[in-house]
Design a protein around this motif. Structure first.
Motif, short mmCIF file in Angstrom:
data_model
loop_
_atom_site.label_atom_id
_atom_site.label_comp_id
_atom_site.label_asym_id
_atom_site.label_seq_id
_atom_site.Cartn_x
_atom_site.Cartn_y
_atom_site.Cartn_z
N ASN A 58 0.45 -1.56 0.05
CA ASN A 58 0.46 -0.09 0.16
C ASN A 58 0.73 1.13 -0.07
O ASN A 58 0.90 2.52 0.95
CB ASN A 58 -0.85 0.24 1.26
CG ASN A 58 -2.08 -1.00 1.02
OD1 ASN A 58 -2.64 -1.48 0.25
ND2 ASN A 58 -2.08 -1.96 2.27
N PRO A 59 1.40 1.39 -0.87
CA PRO A 59 2.14 2.63 -0.96
C PRO A 59 1.49 4.55 -0.82
O PRO A 59 -0.04 3.80 -1.18
CB PRO A 59 3.01 3.10 -2.14
CG PRO A 59 2.19 2.00 -3.46
CD PRO A 59 1.70 0.76 -2.40
N ASN A 60 1.77 4.81 -0.24
CA ASN A 60 0.33 6.23 0.22
C ASN A 60 0.23 6.67 -1.36
O ASN A 60 1.02 7.18 -2.17
CB ASN A 60 1.40 6.85 0.69
CG ASN A 60 0.41 8.19 1.43
OD1 ASN A 60 -0.68 8.52 0.81
ND2 ASN A 60 0.90 8.85 2.48
N LEU A 88 -1.31 9.05 -1.70
CA LEU A 88 -1.29 11.02 -1.83
C LEU A 88 0.81 11.36 -1.44
O LEU A 88 0.37 12.60 -1.93
CB LEU A 88 -1.96 11.53 -0.83
CG LEU A 88 -3.72 11.16 -0.77
CD1 LEU A 88 -3.98 11.51 1.49
CD2 LEU A 88 -4.09 11.65 -1.13
N CYS A 89 1.43 10.54 -1.70
CA CYS A 89 2.89 10.73 -1.78
C CYS A 89 2.71 10.98 -3.39
O CYS A 89 2.80 9.60 -4.08
CB CYS A 89 3.34 9.57 -1.13
SG CYS A 89 5.48 9.84 -1.44
N GLY A 100 4.65 7.77 -3.69
CA GLY A 100 4.14 6.67 -3.71
C GLY A 100 3.27 6.03 -4.24
O GLY A 100 3.08 4.81 -5.12
N LYS A 101 2.70 7.22 -4.94
CA LYS A 101 1.93 7.09 -5.67
C LYS A 101 1.94 6.86 -7.42
O LYS A 101 1.75 5.93 -8.46
CB LYS A 101 0.31 8.22 -6.44
CG LYS A 101 0.89 9.64 -7.03
CD LYS A 101 0.42 10.82 -7.17
CE LYS A 101 0.76 11.73 -7.62
NZ LYS A 101 -0.53 12.56 -8.07
#
Length: 149
Positions: A96-98, A100-101, A104-105
């Motif tokens: 689950n990469p963030n 909102l980052c 990450g996305k």
């Protein structure tokens, strides 16, 4: 990322099968004593190698043998037989990469193509090395006769 010991144990098994095939029945107990693991570990790997049509296993104390010449079995064959790589992907992403980052996305876009190239290079190299090649190295290092066809 680390490839499990199943791969190196499987290669060890195949070297033992070829090294001792004319001297002893190569059983799971015999192999386990060389690898220094529980025979159950060896039996599981032998079943995977059998399913991949790399070895024949005779139940009881019948022993184990290769199904084809050692120069026809590559390290990639062994790797594919014993490693549990889901959907052919060597590298596993964190779940689950963030989103909102900005990193990450976009992490898949950042890494996927490079990781695919790295995996392909590794697989090409593994495909170029046979069990016979490894046996020749073993013969040089430990003085075992080259008994393979």
């Amino acid at each position: 990322m680390q490839i499990s010991s199943r791969f190196t144990i499987a290669v060890h098994i195949l070297i033992c099968i070829e090294t001792f095939k004319n001297d002893s029945k190569v059983t799971s107990d015999f192999l386990a004593s060389s690898v220094n693991v529980n025979p159950v570990v060896i039996r599981r790997l032998l079943q995977q190698l059998k399913k991949a049509e790399i070895v024949n296993v005779t139940r009881g104390s019948g022993g184990t043998s290769l199904t084809k010449p050692a120069d026809k079995i590559t390290l990639l064959d062994v790797y594919n037989a014993v490693e549990c790589v889901e959907e052919g992907e060597l590298f596993h992403f964190h779940e689950n990469p963030n989103p909102l980052c900005p990193v990450g996305k976009n992490i898949h876009g950042i890494l996927d193509a490079r990781l695919e190239k790295i995996q392909a290079a590794m697989e090409r190299e593994m495909e170029s090395v046979t069990i016979k090649d490894v046996m020749e190295d073993a013969r040089k290092l430990i003085g075992i006769p080259l008994l393979i066809s």
